[in-house]
Motif scaffolding. Structure first.
Motif, PDB file in Angstrom:
ATOM      1  N   LEU A 184      37.075  34.320  37.058  1.00 46.68           N
ATOM      2  CA  LEU A 184      37.167  35.774  36.857  1.00 46.68           C
ATOM      3  C   LEU A 184      38.537  36.332  37.242  1.00 46.68           C
ATOM      4  CD1 LEU A 184      33.690  36.908  38.293  1.00 46.68           C
ATOM      5  CD2 LEU A 184      34.301  36.400  35.915  1.00 46.68           C
ATOM      6  N   MET A 185      39.430  35.469  37.711  1.00 48.26           N
ATOM      7  CA  MET A 185      40.708  35.941  38.236  1.00 48.26           C
ATOM      8  C   MET A 185      41.775  36.041  37.149  1.00 48.26           C
ATOM      9  SD  MET A 185      39.986  36.550  41.264  1.00 48.26           S
ATOM     10  CE  MET A 185      38.587  36.184  42.317  1.00 48.26           C
ATOM     11  N   LEU A 186      42.773  36.865  37.432  1.00 52.97           N
ATOM     12  CA  LEU A 186      43.992  36.931  36.634  1.00 52.97           C
ATOM     13  C   LEU A 186      45.170  36.712  37.577  1.00 52.97           C
ATOM     14  CD1 LEU A 186      43.374  40.142  34.482  1.00 52.97           C
ATOM     15  CD2 LEU A 186      43.260  37.782  33.683  1.00 52.97           C
ATOM     16  N   HIS A 187      46.270  36.175  37.056  1.00 51.36           N
ATOM     17  CA  HIS A 187      47.470  36.069  37.875  1.00 51.36           C
ATOM     18  C   HIS A 187      48.168  37.427  37.885  1.00 51.36           C
ATOM     19  CE1 HIS A 187      51.342  34.753  39.401  1.00 51.36           C
ATOM     20  NE2 HIS A 187      50.742  33.639  39.788  1.00 51.36           N
ATOM     21  N   PRO A 188      48.649  37.887  39.049  1.00 50.89           N
ATOM     22  CA  PRO A 188      49.270  39.213  39.114  1.00 50.89           C
ATOM     23  C   PRO A 188      50.512  39.373  38.254  1.00 50.89           C
ATOM     24  CG  PRO A 188      48.751  38.407  41.318  1.00 50.89           C
ATOM     25  CD  PRO A 188      48.549  37.267  40.379  1.00 50.89           C
ATOM     26  N   THR A 189      51.218  38.270  37.981  1.00 50.42           N
ATOM     27  CA  THR A 189      52.497  38.395  37.273  1.00 50.42           C
ATOM     28  C   THR A 189      52.612  37.527  36.027  1.00 50.42           C
ATOM     29  OG1 THR A 189      53.494  36.695  38.695  1.00 50.42           O
ATOM     30  CG2 THR A 189      53.728  38.985  39.398  1.00 50.42           C
ATOM     31  N   LEU A 190      51.667  36.631  35.770  1.00 54.79           N
ATOM     32  CA  LEU A 190      51.746  35.742  34.609  1.00 54.79           C
ATOM     33  C   LEU A 190      50.667  36.096  33.603  1.00 54.79           C
ATOM     34  CD1 LEU A 190      52.274  32.293  36.393  1.00 54.79           C
ATOM     35  CD2 LEU A 190      54.020  33.841  35.499  1.00 54.79           C
ATOM     36  N   ASP A 191      51.034  36.110  32.321  1.00 51.16           N
ATOM     37  CA  ASP A 191      50.086  36.420  31.253  1.00 51.16           C
ATOM     38  C   ASP A 191      49.442  35.122  30.768  1.00 51.16           C
ATOM     39  OD1 ASP A 191      48.620  37.371  29.167  1.00 51.16           O
ATOM     40  OD2 ASP A 191      50.306  38.305  28.095  1.00 51.16           O
ATOM     41  N   TYR A 192      48.136  34.990  31.007  1.00 50.13           N
ATOM     42  CA  TYR A 192      47.421  33.801  30.558  1.00 50.13           C
ATOM     43  C   TYR A 192      47.153  33.819  29.051  1.00 50.13           C
ATOM     44  CZ  TYR A 192      46.181  32.696  35.445  1.00 50.13           C
ATOM     45  OH  TYR A 192      46.206  32.382  36.780  1.00 50.13           O
ATOM     46  N   GLY A 193      47.330  34.987  28.413  1.00 46.68           N
ATOM     47  CA  GLY A 193      46.984  35.113  27.002  1.00 46.68           C
ATOM     48  C   GLY A 193      45.489  34.957  26.811  1.00 46.68           C
TER      49      GLY A 193
END
Length: 401
Positions: A71-80
């Motif tokens: 459920l996480m996202l990286h604060p500065t990287l776009d996973y697309g």
């Protein structure tokens, strides 16, 4: 709260050279606008940056906010459009209940205050050996490689039962995927190599148990894959955080000579000094949570699915919680920092880390009464901001022979 929340457009990370102990200025400024700011993740997904002590603590204690890796996202990287997989078996830091408890519960009895205190004598011995080697080779040393890394590395390897002859290469491999600087190919190779070694170690402990935590766990219903994942979590927690606390903490003391002198003169200050350094430095900078449902937080509505970045370093410098929060004060009375987190995910090895620091800082300062930086403070190289743990890459020090 009817007013619009403050908005942070990028996740600030830069520290001030020469005095890298304070949170990035933009985070402190965001905290000044209130304990919650709007944040848009790369790719346009809305979220929040939580900078106030009370709200960070509240989120950590609230199981409506998930720790699940997928459920996480990286604060500065776009996973697309890449889907993040769930945490592998055993890596309980990135899980919710009930999976989290399946892995953490068997470990709880292994890291009690009493059991960790029994380790004190061994930690004193390891610390003395590191200082002996420094003294024989000096004056002049990189405190990271000579002191900060060896102490927690030896202790965690002994707790896991890593054979003595494997420790050097094993530690080097683990650090290479934690330092935030390793190239992608090398990082993957180091991570894969560590996983393969841990799989072999688990098999060896099943066949011939010895007196260590990993052998104890083979007597449970945990699978080999689960034990490998648990071992990786213990390594990450036991190596990197304490090593960076020892190095960055020494740097902070050298930059605050009155506090250093007090700790050297008053051994009874050691426990309080460790707590204050943990608060002041907050080397585990941020953690993430994701709302599982709509939640009212600090007068705002966090919608289901929105991610929150929890800023430990600003929470531990919150002026509403700590008097003169940007001052390093080893006699500070207002404890209760969040450096080890809070709630069900509060750091399992916190007592071990405390004892390692409680032993190591006074031993270093007493062995080398003239310890000082060997380079100007602004030339001390910092770890890259993408590293999960804040610290220094090296700390050149010297002393009078």
């Amino acid at each position: 709260m009817g007013d619009s929340p403050h908005t942070v457009t990028t996740m600030p990370a830069a520290r001030r050279p020469g005095c890298p102990f304070d949170p990035p200025a933009e985070l402190t400024e965001a905290r000044g606008h209130g304990p919650m700011s709007r944040y848009t993740f790369p790719g346009g997904k809305p979220g929040w940056l939580v900078t106030g002590y009370d709200l960070v603590r509240s989120v950590l204690a609230d199981q409506r906010f998930s720790s699940r890796k997928e459920l996480m996202l990286h604060p500065t990287l776009d996973y697309g459009d890449i889907e993040v997989p769930p945490a592998p078996p055993g890596e309980f830091l990135l899980m919710d209940e009930p999976r989290h408890s399946r892995y953490r519960k068997p470990l709880t009895g292994k890291f009690t205050v009493r059991r960790m205190r029994l380790l004190t004598e061994r930690i004193e011995q390891v610390t003395a050996e590191s200082l002996d080697a420094m003294e024989q080779a000096g004056p002049g040393a990189d405190l990271v490689t000579a002191f900060a890394k060896p102490i927690p590395a030896i202790v965690i390897c002994e707790l896991l039962g890593v054979p003595y002859q494997d420790r050097g290469s094993f530690q080097e491999q683990v650090y290479s995927f934690m330092d935030g600087e390793t190239g992608d190919e090398e990082l993957i190779a180091a991570y894969t190599g560590t996983q393969e070694y841990l799989a072999q170690l688990v098999a060896a402990k099943r066949a011939n148990p010895t007196d260590d935590v990993l052998s104890d766990l083979t007597d449970s219903d945990l699978t080999d894959e689960e034990l490998r994942g648990i071992s990786l979590i213990l390594l990450a927690a036991g190596l990197d955080t304490t090593a960076n606390m020892l190095a960055l903490g020494t740097f902070a003391l050298l930059r605050n000579p009155e506090q250093l002198a007090a700790l050297r003169a008053e051994p009874e200050l050691a426990d309080r000094a460790v707590e204050e350094l943990l608060r002041y430095l907050s080397v585990a900078k941020t953690f993430m949570r994701t709302a599982l449902e709509d939640v009212e937080l600090g007068g705002r509505t966090v919608r289901a699915g929105e991610r929150l970045i929890l800023s430990y370093n600003t929470a531990n410098r919150d002026p509403e919680r700590f008097a003169d929060p940007h001052v390093l004060d080893l006699r500070r009375q207002d404890g209760g920092h969040l450096a080890f987190g809070h709630g069900i995910h509060q750091c399992l090895g916190q007592q071990l880390a405390r004892i390692e620091m409680r032993v190591a800082f006074p031993a270093l300062l007493n062995r080398f009464p003239t310890l000082r930086l060997a380079v100007p403070p602004e030339e001390v190289p910092l770890r890259p901001e993408l590293a999960d743990i804040h610290g220094v890459k090296s700390l050149p020090v010297t002393w009078d022979a």
